[in-house]
Design a protein around this motif. Sequence first.
Motif, short mmCIF file in Angstrom:
data_model
loop_
_atom_site.label_atom_id
_atom_site.label_comp_id
_atom_site.label_asym_id
_atom_site.label_seq_id
_atom_site.Cartn_x
_atom_site.Cartn_y
_atom_site.Cartn_z
N THR A 16 0.83 -1.18 0.01
CA THR A 16 0.02 0.02 0.00
C THR A 16 0.85 1.17 0.02
O THR A 16 1.76 1.22 0.97
CB THR A 16 -0.93 -0.14 1.29
OG1 THR A 16 -1.49 -1.17 1.24
CG2 THR A 16 -1.94 1.15 1.23
N ALA A 19 0.02 7.86 0.95
CA ALA A 19 -0.79 8.64 0.36
C ALA A 19 -0.06 9.92 -0.03
O ALA A 19 -0.47 10.65 -0.97
CB ALA A 19 -1.90 9.03 1.46
N SER A 61 -6.99 3.58 -1.22
CA SER A 61 -5.65 3.61 -1.04
C SER A 61 -5.02 3.00 -2.34
O SER A 61 -5.48 2.02 -3.05
CB SER A 61 -4.98 2.66 -0.02
OG SER A 61 -5.58 3.03 1.15
N LYS A 63 -2.24 0.88 -4.64
CA LYS A 63 -1.53 -0.57 -4.08
C LYS A 63 -0.86 -0.87 -5.26
O LYS A 63 -1.17 -0.78 -6.69
CB LYS A 63 -2.51 -1.55 -3.68
CG LYS A 63 -3.04 -1.00 -2.21
CD LYS A 63 -3.77 -2.20 -1.71
CE LYS A 63 -4.44 -1.88 -0.49
NZ LYS A 63 -5.19 -2.82 0.19
#
Length: 104
Positions: A16, A19, A61, A63
């Motif tokens: 992940t 951000a 998110s 990934k």
Amino acid sequence: PHYGTGTLSAGLDTLTLAASPTLGAVDRRPNAYNGQVLRLLPATGSIEERTIETHFLDTGSWKVTTQLPFTETASGSILYEIAPAGSQPLYQAIAVWAAMQHSS
């Protein structure tokens, strides 16, 4: 290319992405990172790299998954970098920048 802290899955093949990466930005186009290199930069132990197979948005998110799982790195929070395949001078520049940031 970018550098940040992400979360490696228990299966060791999905990361992940941060951000808000420390360097660069997350490309928000699905599969934009396919074929690029994901390098994990653990505080100790071996640096590992794998080719990115997929890049996707999952529950808010971004990934990436790799063709093969990582073998030397445990799951959880990990520093990483993504760069185009075969771009050794770029890898070196990112690694030097990361080392300078880590040492301060």
